[in-house]
Design a protein around this motif. Structure first.
Motif, PDB file in Angstrom:
ATOM      1  N   ALA A 215      79.514  71.864  40.605  1.00 62.70           N
ATOM      2  CA  ALA A 215      78.833  70.761  40.270  1.00 62.70           C
ATOM      3  C   ALA A 215      80.115  69.553  39.971  1.00 62.70           C
ATOM      4  N   SER A 216      80.932  70.206  38.995  1.00 62.19           N
ATOM      5  CA  SER A 216      81.942  69.029  38.492  1.00 62.19           C
ATOM      6  C   SER A 216      82.877  68.452  39.823  1.00 62.19           C
ATOM      7  N   VAL A 217      83.048  69.563  40.928  1.00 65.89           N
ATOM      8  CA  VAL A 217      83.911  68.991  41.841  1.00 65.89           C
ATOM      9  C   VAL A 217      83.151  67.809  42.812  1.00 65.89           C
ATOM     10  N   HIS A 218      81.603  68.136  42.894  1.00 69.63           N
ATOM     11  CA  HIS A 218      80.940  67.355  43.501  1.00 69.63           C
ATOM     12  C   HIS A 218      80.865  65.829  42.957  1.00 69.63           C
ATOM     13  N   ALA A 219      80.805  66.049  41.320  1.00 67.02           N
ATOM     14  CA  ALA A 219      80.705  64.621  40.553  1.00 67.02           C
ATOM     15  C   ALA A 219      82.006  64.082  40.723  1.00 67.02           C
ATOM     16  N   ALA A 220      83.196  64.810  40.564  1.00 69.48           N
ATOM     17  CA  ALA A 220      84.228  64.037  41.126  1.00 69.48           C
ATOM     18  C   ALA A 220      84.319  63.295  42.270  1.00 69.48           C
ATOM     19  N   ARG A 221      83.667  63.966  43.347  1.00 66.36           N
ATOM     20  CA  ARG A 221      83.813  63.361  44.792  1.00 66.36           C
ATOM     21  C   ARG A 221      83.034  62.188  44.452  1.00 66.36           C
ATOM     22  N   VAL A 222      81.705  62.286  44.039  1.00 65.32           N
ATOM     23  CA  VAL A 222      80.941  60.786  43.891  1.00 65.32           C
ATOM     24  C   VAL A 222      81.710  59.922  43.173  1.00 65.32           C
ATOM     25  N   GLN A 223      82.008  60.276  42.005  1.00 57.48           N
ATOM     26  CA  GLN A 223      82.994  59.061  41.370  1.00 57.48           C
ATOM     27  C   GLN A 223      84.107  58.574  42.074  1.00 57.48           C
ATOM     28  N   PHE A 224      84.818  59.362  42.586  1.00 54.75           N
ATOM     29  CA  PHE A 224      86.130  58.900  43.470  1.00 54.75           C
ATOM     30  C   PHE A 224      85.578  57.875  44.358  1.00 54.75           C
ATOM     31  N   LEU A 225      84.628  58.522  45.223  1.00 51.54           N
ATOM     32  CA  LEU A 225      83.991  57.522  46.323  1.00 51.54           C
ATOM     33  C   LEU A 225      83.512  56.199  45.995  1.00 51.54           C
ATOM     34  N   ALA A 226      82.770  56.497  44.814  1.00 51.10           N
ATOM     35  CA  ALA A 226      82.067  54.848  44.323  1.00 51.10           C
ATOM     36  C   ALA A 226      83.323  53.968  43.749  1.00 51.10           C
ATOM     37  N   ASN A 227      84.258  54.583  43.168  1.00 50.69           N
ATOM     38  CA  ASN A 227      85.265  53.913  42.774  1.00 50.69           C
ATOM     39  C   ASN A 227      85.999  53.302  44.024  1.00 50.69           C
ATOM     40  N   ARG A 228      86.358  54.032  44.874  1.00 51.57           N
ATOM     41  CA  ARG A 228      87.098  53.634  46.373  1.00 51.57           C
ATOM     42  C   ARG A 228      86.314  52.586  46.753  1.00 51.57           C
ATOM     43  N   ALA A 229      84.923  52.626  47.145  1.00 49.12           N
ATOM     44  CA  ALA A 229      83.952  51.871  47.629  1.00 49.12           C
ATOM     45  C   ALA A 229      83.862  50.352  46.956  1.00 49.12           C
ATOM     46  N   SER A 277      77.872  51.738  40.620  1.00 47.30           N
ATOM     47  CA  SER A 277      77.897  52.786  39.526  1.00 47.30           C
ATOM     48  C   SER A 277      76.618  53.600  39.175  1.00 47.30           C
ATOM     49  N   ARG A 278      75.766  52.897  39.177  1.00 43.04           N
ATOM     50  CA  ARG A 278      74.256  53.633  38.749  1.00 43.04           C
ATOM     51  C   ARG A 278      73.948  54.698  39.748  1.00 43.04           C
ATOM     52  N   ARG A 279      74.098  54.406  41.113  1.00 44.44           N
ATOM     53  CA  ARG A 279      73.915  55.302  42.279  1.00 44.44           C
ATOM     54  C   ARG A 279      74.578  56.478  42.147  1.00 44.44           C
ATOM     55  N   ALA A 280      76.033  56.250  41.709  1.00 45.51           N
ATOM     56  CA  ALA A 280      77.060  57.429  41.542  1.00 45.51           C
ATOM     57  C   ALA A 280      76.762  58.294  40.367  1.00 45.51           C
ATOM     58  N   ALA A 281      76.259  57.440  39.167  1.00 45.32           N
ATOM     59  CA  ALA A 281      76.000  58.288  37.998  1.00 45.32           C
ATOM     60  C   ALA A 281      74.457  59.169  38.086  1.00 45.32           C
ATOM     61  N   MET A 282      73.783  58.547  39.115  1.00 49.44           N
ATOM     62  CA  MET A 282      72.468  59.533  39.167  1.00 49.44           C
ATOM     63  C   MET A 282      72.747  60.601  40.039  1.00 49.44           C
ATOM     64  N   GLN A 283      73.554  60.343  40.997  1.00 49.36           N
ATOM     65  CA  GLN A 283      73.975  61.636  41.716  1.00 49.36           C
ATOM     66  C   GLN A 283      74.689  62.455  41.006  1.00 49.36           C
ATOM     67  N   SER A 284      75.689  62.203  40.302  1.00 49.89           N
ATOM     68  CA  SER A 284      76.466  62.980  39.428  1.00 49.89           C
ATOM     69  C   SER A 284      75.371  63.855  38.477  1.00 49.89           C
ATOM     70  N   ALA A 285      74.736  62.898  37.904  1.00 52.17           N
ATOM     71  CA  ALA A 285      73.809  63.781  37.045  1.00 52.17           C
ATOM     72  C   ALA A 285      72.765  64.701  37.403  1.00 52.17           C
TER      73      ALA A 285
END
Length: 654
Positions: A215-229, A277-285
């Motif tokens: 789960a932590s790795v997936h959250a890291a992926r989501v946050q990185f891609l959101a920031n990159r986008a 950011s909201r989409r990334a936060a919801m996916q991570s959550a």
């Protein structure tokens, strides 16, 4: 929705577009197995960065980590001995006597680990900003080293911003790496103790921590891609902030009533960033909740297994008590490895952007020769062609010309004819697509660009207003042997001596009103300084691109009166629309659509009544087509005509 709104949103979507393929590559690269493979390399990379800054600090940091790990394992083993002694047979006094050495070891290890922790934090706090500064400086050096045309390539600014972000997160990489090492060291010690107590507990605990790791790795992926986008949108917002509060634009923001429009654009981009950011936060959550639930069930299974082992006699009660402490230590270590590992992995992805930019400078490092040119006797252009990267149309096509030392060559033509582009090619700022630019017999492709630029002085249309002293604004940090005497000679020739005389501290005055003790100059005063810095520079080529656009007639006259003396030891290229100024030139080249249309002296071109130069000359000097100023009689006739027209309209009816 209005057409203007649709157009604005379309433009924003284009600005938001991200580089090709990088998002897909990032998605494919991020996985638990990828994290496991990359973490050792990232730890090495982090400490290698620190090693390049301060070897002693890194060595001390690693030594403290190793000692802390040994003390942690010793403390756990001592805990086992203490529990065994306290729960063993015999009187209480004897139990305490047997437990005393273990208790002393536990206390000593805890105190020493606390001191080591303080030392580690101190080193990290001291080292991390220095690593980040070094990373930022590396980006700046790579940016300066890149070809000027890099800025004309789509995606370059996105790569540069991503590299900046990578430099920023470098401040965290040593801390994350050492936290990961600390967790790993604690895990090794605690796992050893736990394995001694009962081998079945450790694999159960690892399986309990695995879902949270995924789960932590997936959250890291989501946050990185959101920031990159969001790179493009963040740059848009930064530019909008800059344009809104920059003093240079402040009068136009007010007079053009642009404030509301720009703020609306700012809010629009901000809402888009919020949505990302909201989409990334919801996916991570979502994935974090699933991971936490799975890990919770796994932890419950571990404790149930331990209770079963103790209850069935497969593990003694003292060993069970020691296992409680060991399980807590192992669980903390595993959570640390997962958490710090995910953080380090995400930081490593940003660091990849940084190192990629440094490796290639965005793919735009100069690929030229190494020769050092002397001041040129002749600069010649042969069958020159050039097109900007984002354009399919050639800015220059089949151009042939030359300029000699001591000669003034003027480039004239309408907007978009290629004048400024040609001047940049002559100065070696651009490299031709076809044909050649030669300094004497040397092609500019074969010359060291930095050595070539040292022989160039340029006054561009948009000259820099450096927040430095007046002296530094003229010398540009490259003083000559004659010092201030040479500075004042250049200032006299450009008319900037009058500006210097009025400054509070003369040449030592800071030219930045936003800083304490600084002063501000008018546009014309800044232009005189820009010309002075070019006159001061000991260069073989002087390029003046609209050098007197902001000057009054007296200052302009002084510049051109002194230009001949300045040109005595230089080749001079003058780019201008003001054709009266080109009379000073020895030769004039007229450009149209990137081609040479005419060439000759001022007298020859003016005498050619069918030529383009004569046409432009007549347009600048003839005013027969311009309406005359209003007179009282003309105003009265205009009013009568207006009244007559109104009466005719009324009589005509609907």
């Amino acid at each position: 929705m209005s057409a203007a709104t649709t157009s604005a949103e379309s433009a924003d979507e284009e600005l938001q577009w991200l580089a090709d393929g990088r998002r897909i590559e990032a998605i494919e690269a991020i996985s638990v197995s990828a994290m496991a493979r990359r973490l050792p390399a990232l730890v090495v990379r982090a400490f290698r960065l620190g090693w390049g800054i301060d070897r002693a600090s890194v060595a001390l940091l690693l030594a403290c980590q190793a000692v802390s790990a040994v003390l942690g394992a010793a403390g756990l083993l001592a805990t086992t001995g203490t529990i065994s002694a306290l729960f063993g047979p015999g009187p209480v006094g004897d139990k305490l006597a047997h437990a005393a050495p273990s208790i002393l070891l536990i206390a000593t290890a805890a105190g020493a680990r606390s001191l080591l922790g303080i030392t580690i934090r101190t080193i990290t706090v001291h080292l991390s900003p220095r690593i980040s500064r070094a990373a930022e400086a590396a980006v700046l050096r790579a940016t300066v080293a890149a070809e000027l045309t890099a800025y004309d390539h789509a995606g370059y600014n996105d790569e540069l911003e991503a590299a900046d972000r990578g430099a920023e997160v470098c401040v965290d990489i040593v801390g994350e790496a050492q936290n990961l090492l600390a967790s790993l060291a604690s895990l090794v010690g605690a796992a050893g103790v736990l394995t001694v107590l009962h081998p079945a507990l450790l694999p159960l605990l690892v399986s309990a921590a695995l879902p949270q790791g995924i789960a932590s790795v997936h959250a890291a992926r989501v946050q990185f891609l959101a920031n990159r986008a969001a790179v493009g949108d963040r740059r848009i917002m930064a530019n909008l902030r800059w344009y809104i509060h920059l003093k240079r634009n402040a009068d136009q923001v007010r007079s053009d009533t642009m404030g509301g429009f720009l703020l609306d654009k700012y809010e629009q981009v901000g809402r888009r960033l919020d949505a990302t950011s909201r989409r990334a936060a919801m996916q991570s959550a979502r994935v974090s909740v699933i991971g936490a639930a799975a890990s919770g069930l796994g932890t419950a299974l571990v404790w149930a297994a331990m209770l079963w082992l103790v209850g069935t006699g497969r593990m003694s009660l003292p060993r069970g008590g020691a296992a409680v402490f060991a399980l807590g230590a192992v669980g903390t270590s595993l959570r640390g490895i997962v958490g710090y590992g995910a953080d380090l992995f995400r930081t490593g992805m940003y660091l990849d952007d940084w190192s990629s930019f440094l490796d290639t400078a965005g793919g735009h490092r100069p690929k030229r020769g190494t020769e050092t040119p002397p001041p040129p006797g002749r600069i010649s252009v042969e069958d020159l062609s050039y097109a900007y990267p984002a354009s399919e149309r050639k800015a220059l096509d089949g151009v042939n010309l030359h300029v000699d030392r001591g000669e003034i060559l003027a480039l004239v033509g309408e907007n978009g004819s290629g004048k400024t582009t040609l001047s940049k090619l002559l100065a070696g700022l651009y490299v031709p697509d076809g044909g050649s630019v030669r300094w004497d017999a040397r092609d500019t492709r074969d010359l060291d660009p930095h050595a070539l630029w040292r022989q160039v002085a340029v006054v561009p249309q948009d000259y820099a207003r450096w927040p430095l002293t007046c002296r530094e604004n003229i010398t540009l940090g490259q003083p000559t042997r004659d010092g201030d005497e040479a500075v004042m000679r250049a200032a006299e020739a450009s008319g900037a001596a009058d500006v210097v005389a009025k400054l509070r501290r003369g040449l030592s005055t800071l030219l930045a009103v936003e800083w304490m003790g600084g002063e501000e100059l008018s546009g014309g005063q800044w232009q005189r300084l820009a010309i002075a810095r070019a006159f001061h520079r000991e260069a073989g080529l002087l390029v003046l691109d609209e050098p007197t656009a902001a000057l009054d007639p007296r200052a302009e006259h002084r510049i051109f009166r002194n230009l001949r003396a300045v040109a005595r030891e230089r080749a001079v290229v003058l780019v201008t629309h003001r054709l009266t100024n080109v009379a000073v030139a020895d030769r004039i080249v007229v450009l149209e659509d990137g081609r040479v249309l005419q060439e000759g002296t001022f007298a020859e071109l003016v005498a050619d009544e069918g030529g383009r130069f004569r046409e432009l000359w007549d347009l600048q000097n003839e005013r027969t087509g311009v309406p005359a100023q209003r007179t009282p009689a003309a105003e009265e006739n205009a009013e009568e005509n207006a009244e007559g027209s109104a009466a005719e309209i009324e009589e005509a009816g609907p």
